[in-house]
Motif scaffolding. Structure first.
Motif, PDB file in Angstrom:
ATOM      1  N   GLU A 459     -78.453  65.670  26.919  1.00 31.25           N
ATOM      2  CA  GLU A 459     -79.588  64.780  26.655  1.00 31.25           C
ATOM      3  C   GLU A 459     -80.720  65.466  25.893  1.00 31.25           C
ATOM      4  O   GLU A 459     -81.772  64.858  25.656  1.00 31.25           O
ATOM      5  CB  GLU A 459     -80.120  64.204  27.967  1.00 31.25           C
ATOM      6  CG  GLU A 459     -80.622  65.249  28.959  1.00 31.25           C
ATOM      7  CD  GLU A 459     -79.536  65.753  29.902  1.00 31.25           C
ATOM      8  OE1 GLU A 459     -79.897  66.318  30.955  1.00 31.25           O
ATOM      9  OE2 GLU A 459     -78.336  65.574  29.573  1.00 31.25           O
ATOM     10  N   HIS A 499     -79.096  59.402  12.671  1.00 32.46           N
ATOM     11  CA  HIS A 499     -78.953  58.190  13.478  1.00 32.46           C
ATOM     12  C   HIS A 499     -78.634  58.488  14.938  1.00 32.46           C
ATOM     13  O   HIS A 499     -78.130  57.629  15.648  1.00 32.46           O
ATOM     14  CB  HIS A 499     -77.846  57.307  12.889  1.00 32.46           C
ATOM     15  CG  HIS A 499     -78.063  56.967  11.452  1.00 32.46           C
ATOM     16  ND1 HIS A 499     -79.099  56.140  11.020  1.00 32.46           N
ATOM     17  CD2 HIS A 499     -77.406  57.353  10.320  1.00 32.46           C
ATOM     18  CE1 HIS A 499     -79.051  56.018   9.713  1.00 32.46           C
ATOM     19  NE2 HIS A 499     -78.040  56.752   9.252  1.00 32.46           N
ATOM     20  N   VAL A 500     -78.888  59.712  15.373  1.00 30.70           N
ATOM     21  CA  VAL A 500     -78.663  60.053  16.781  1.00 30.70           C
ATOM     22  C   VAL A 500     -79.938  60.677  17.331  1.00 30.70           C
ATOM     23  O   VAL A 500     -80.766  61.214  16.580  1.00 30.70           O
ATOM     24  CB  VAL A 500     -77.472  61.035  16.962  1.00 30.70           C
ATOM     25  CG1 VAL A 500     -76.183  60.390  16.496  1.00 30.70           C
ATOM     26  CG2 VAL A 500     -77.730  62.336  16.220  1.00 30.70           C
ATOM     27  N   SER A 501     -80.072  60.614  18.649  1.00 26.17           N
ATOM     28  CA  SER A 501     -81.307  61.114  19.255  1.00 26.17           C
ATOM     29  C   SER A 501     -81.089  62.344  20.136  1.00 26.17           C
ATOM     30  O   SER A 501     -82.048  63.060  20.432  1.00 26.17           O
ATOM     31  CB  SER A 501     -81.958  60.008  20.087  1.00 26.17           C
ATOM     32  OG  SER A 501     -81.063  59.549  21.085  1.00 26.17           O
ATOM     33  N   THR A 502     -79.858  62.597  20.566  1.00 31.43           N
ATOM     34  CA  THR A 502     -79.585  63.736  21.442  1.00 31.43           C
ATOM     35  C   THR A 502     -78.398  64.533  20.920  1.00 31.43           C
ATOM     36  O   THR A 502     -77.565  64.006  20.161  1.00 31.43           O
ATOM     37  CB  THR A 502     -79.282  63.282  22.883  1.00 31.43           C
ATOM     38  OG1 THR A 502     -78.051  62.542  22.888  1.00 31.43           O
ATOM     39  CG2 THR A 502     -80.402  62.415  23.438  1.00 31.43           C
ATOM     40  N   ASP A 505     -74.698  63.338  21.415  1.00 28.34           N
ATOM     41  CA  ASP A 505     -74.082  62.386  20.484  1.00 28.34           C
ATOM     42  C   ASP A 505     -73.357  63.081  19.336  1.00 28.34           C
ATOM     43  O   ASP A 505     -72.620  62.431  18.583  1.00 28.34           O
ATOM     44  CB  ASP A 505     -75.155  61.461  19.902  1.00 28.34           C
ATOM     45  CG  ASP A 505     -75.838  60.622  20.974  1.00 28.34           C
ATOM     46  OD1 ASP A 505     -75.152  60.247  21.941  1.00 28.34           O
ATOM     47  OD2 ASP A 505     -77.057  60.370  20.844  1.00 28.34           O
ATOM     48  N   LEU A 506     -73.563  64.393  19.190  1.00 28.63           N
ATOM     49  CA  LEU A 506     -72.975  65.122  18.068  1.00 28.63           C
ATOM     50  C   LEU A 506     -71.667  65.818  18.416  1.00 28.63           C
ATOM     51  O   LEU A 506     -71.001  66.362  17.535  1.00 28.63           O
ATOM     52  CB  LEU A 506     -73.970  66.178  17.553  1.00 28.63           C
ATOM     53  CG  LEU A 506     -75.272  65.650  16.947  1.00 28.63           C
ATOM     54  CD1 LEU A 506     -76.199  66.810  16.618  1.00 28.63           C
ATOM     55  CD2 LEU A 506     -74.980  64.816  15.701  1.00 28.63           C
ATOM     56  N   SER A 508     -67.816  66.027  20.592  1.00 36.60           N
ATOM     57  CA  SER A 508     -66.728  65.315  21.273  1.00 36.60           C
ATOM     58  C   SER A 508     -66.538  65.953  22.638  1.00 36.60           C
ATOM     59  O   SER A 508     -66.435  67.165  22.760  1.00 36.60           O
ATOM     60  CB  SER A 508     -65.437  65.428  20.459  1.00 36.60           C
ATOM     61  OG  SER A 508     -64.330  64.976  21.210  1.00 36.60           O
ATOM     62  N   HIS A 509     -66.480  65.149  23.665  1.00 33.73           N
ATOM     63  CA  HIS A 509     -66.429  65.675  25.024  1.00 33.73           C
ATOM     64  C   HIS A 509     -65.043  66.206  25.396  1.00 33.73           C
ATOM     65  O   HIS A 509     -64.879  66.851  26.418  1.00 33.73           O
ATOM     66  CB  HIS A 509     -66.851  64.599  26.026  1.00 33.73           C
ATOM     67  CG  HIS A 509     -68.324  64.331  25.997  1.00 33.73           C
ATOM     68  ND1 HIS A 509     -69.112  64.392  27.117  1.00 33.73           N
ATOM     69  CD2 HIS A 509     -69.156  64.044  24.972  1.00 33.73           C
ATOM     70  CE1 HIS A 509     -70.371  64.120  26.794  1.00 33.73           C
ATOM     71  NE2 HIS A 509     -70.416  63.905  25.486  1.00 33.73           N
TER      72      HIS A 509
END
Length: 578
Positions: A459, A499-502, A505-506, A508-509
């Motif tokens: 986050e 276009h992402v905030s955290t 989001d960048l 892959s889990h």
């Protein structure tokens, strides 16, 4: 006994134990004896059980019922009591050696012995040699721990047990040494070479004292009839290589398919393999079991070509089904069977076309065994010496070398990942490559990594992450929660993140990401940094690449070479502060 005498004995033993070289020699002899007796017991028990399950003139229904029932029973035992005894034993042994510091539990050893005895005696199309290796390695591990050895010395005893087991299982002491060095350790110059040789010789002597001097196969003397035969052996190498690739790819793909089935079916999956094998065995009984008896016939030249061609195809299908469904057993024996059938087919066709310039088809079956072993197991040196030891005929060496090297090259080209490494990767275990294992000197990543470093929390905001990397003077950092890594972000990604905030989001889990392992040499980490354009890598476990063990940075690597720089000013509690 006087107290002073007891104390003197204790001091004498402590003094001897401090001399680790002497103790390792003594334990190598002990391991050779214990492993040799265990493998002999394994061979005898499997044979006696098979005689009871398949008495002479037994009805055809047994060929379906016995493999299915045996696989069901052993599969339940594996699922309920011995989960670490599944498979062939070679990947599990390498996992214990490189990930668990040589630790193999006594429970696993007993489970492997029991479950493999049941499944192999019931006719499952797998071999005893791979399981014998894990049993031998496990016995060595247990003995080392019982004598209070350090983890490093227990780890050193694992290949000692492997060579002892293979020497007794195959009756090939030299090939056993080579296999332990070539496949298990990946290093012909390993410091445990003397102990490996000693245990192999001791185990081989135990085998001969108990069972006598009986070769695994009885082969006629080989003679090169005409130099043109070398061309036929080259063709055999090509066919053996293609057959090896088909065997490996089918096994790996079937294993992925079985792995996608519901977890609740794991205990019954081995019975599915046993049933499929039984249906094949209903029509062709020779496909049951490892098939050494029929291999002996083929080596003597007593076979129709159509039959051996059919058996080669059936075994290439039957063994992957049995293995992938979760049965306990190895692929050494089946690979020899497949090679003998392929060699018999090529030799039979060549002899029918050119009888004046070709040897008996049995000679080609013998060379085919080595070619398939080299292509499937990927140990070309071991395969040459193993077949030589089985025949005790030096004249077969050159044809063996030709066919083996061609088969090995084709297999490596069409299936780049060796079978044992591929099996480990399917389990999420990253075993060290042979180049890494040979790097015996120099600084390891584990010695210089920051073991207190933590990943960025998912986050974390983009601006906050950029500020962190700038303060830490690195261009990348792992992202995750606690000790679980999701991936890695770098400065380029952060600056382009419109276009992402955290940072979560960048990444892959579940996908792969740039990382290193603690047993890597620092030069390996440098190469990875150069290739990825990063100056910080997550150091992760070989058993789970998402388990963080630390972070290594370019500054720390340079400092290990005496090139002083400013180490990263990273807060170890980064994830906890979020």
């Amino acid at each position: 006994m006087p107290e002073s005498q007891i104390q003197r004995w204790k001091r004498s033993w402590a003094s001897f134990a401090d001399r680790s070289d002497y103790l390792l020699v003594l334990l190598s002899l002990l391991i050779g004896v214990v492993v040799g007796l265990s493998v002999v017991a394994f061979i005898l028990l499997t044979g006696r059980l098979a005689e009871r399950m398949y008495p002479p003139d037994s009805p055809a229904w047994r060929r379906i019922f016995v493999p299915t029932a045996g696989a069901l029973f052993s599969g339940y035992l594996l699922f309920r009591y011995f989960p670490n005894a599944r498979g062939s034993g070679i990947p599990q042994t390498k996992f214990a050696l490189f990930v668990r510091d040589g630790y193999i539990s006594l429970r696993t050893v007993l489970g492997k012995f029991l479950c493999c005895s049941i499944s192999l005696a019931s006719g499952i199309a797998l071999g005893r040699e791979g399981p014998s290796v894990q049993i031998g390695a496990g016995i060595a591990s247990v003995i080392g721990r019982r004598f209070g050895l350090s983890p490093a010395n227990v780890k050193a005893l694992v290949p000692v047990g492997c060579s002892a087991a293979l020497a007794a299982a195959f009756n090939t002491p030299i090939a056993a040494v080579l296999f332990s060095l070539e496949e298990i350790l990946g290093d012909f110059h390993a410091p445990v070479l003397g102990s490996v040789v000693l245990s192999s010789a001791t185990s081989w002597m135990v085998l001969h004292l108990v069972l006598g001097d009986q070769p695994l196969f009885h082969t006629p003397a080989y003679n090169l009839v005409n130099p043109l035969e070398f061309g036929v052996y080259a063709i055999l190498g090509v066919v053996g290589g293609l057959g090896s690739v088909a065997f490996v790819k089918l096994l790996l793909n079937l294993r992925l398919w079985f792995g996608k089935l519901p977890k609740s079916t794991v205990w019954i999956q081995p019975a599915m393999g046993g049933l499929a094998l039984g249906l094949m065995g209903w029509f062709v009984p020779e496909v049951l079991g490892v098939g050494y008896g029929y291999v002996d016939r083929v080596l003597g030249g007593d076979f129709p070509v159509k039959t051996v061609a059919m058996l080669a195809l059936l075994k290439i299908v039957a063994t992957p089904i049995c293995y992938s469904s979760g049965n306990a057993g190895g692929i050494f024996g089946p690979s020899l069977f497949v090679g003998a059938m392929i060699g018999g087919t090529v030799g039979g066709v060549a002899h029918s076309l050119f009888p004046a310039v070709t040897a008996s088809p049995g000679a080609y079956a013998l060379v085919g065994m080595g070619a398939a072993f080299a292509g499937i197991v990927r140990t070309p040196m071991t395969s040459v010496i193993m077949i030589f030891e089985m025949t005790r005929d030096y004249a077969i060496i050159v044809p063996l070398m030709i066919a083996n090297m061609i088969s090995f090259a084709i297999s490596r080209m069409l299936q780049p990942e060796p079978i044992y490494e591929a099996l480990a990767l399917q389990e999420g275990v990253h075993l060290p490559k042979s180049e890494t294992r040979r790097e015996s000197e120099g600084v390891r990543v584990s010695a210089i990594m920051d073991s207190e470093a933590r990943p960025m929390a998912p986050e974390t905001g983009i601006d906050q992450a950029i500020a962190f990397l700038d303060e830490a003077r690195v261009n990348s950092w792992p992202v995750g929660t606690g000790r679980h890594v999701h991936g890695v972000v770098n400065v380029r990604q952060l600056h382009n993140a419109d276009h992402v905030s955290t940072v979560g989001d960048l990444v892959s889990h579940h996908g792969a990401y740039p990382h290193s392992h603690g047993d890597h040499h620092v030069t390996h980490a440098l190469d990875r940094m150069r290739h990825e354009g990063l100056d910080a890598l997550a150091v992760v476990s070989r058993a789970d690449i998402h388990e963080l063990q630390g972070v290594v940075t370019l500054a720390r690597i340079l400092a290990s070479y005496g090139i002083e720089g400013r180490l990263s000013a990273v807060s170890p509690g980064w994830a906890d502060s979020e």
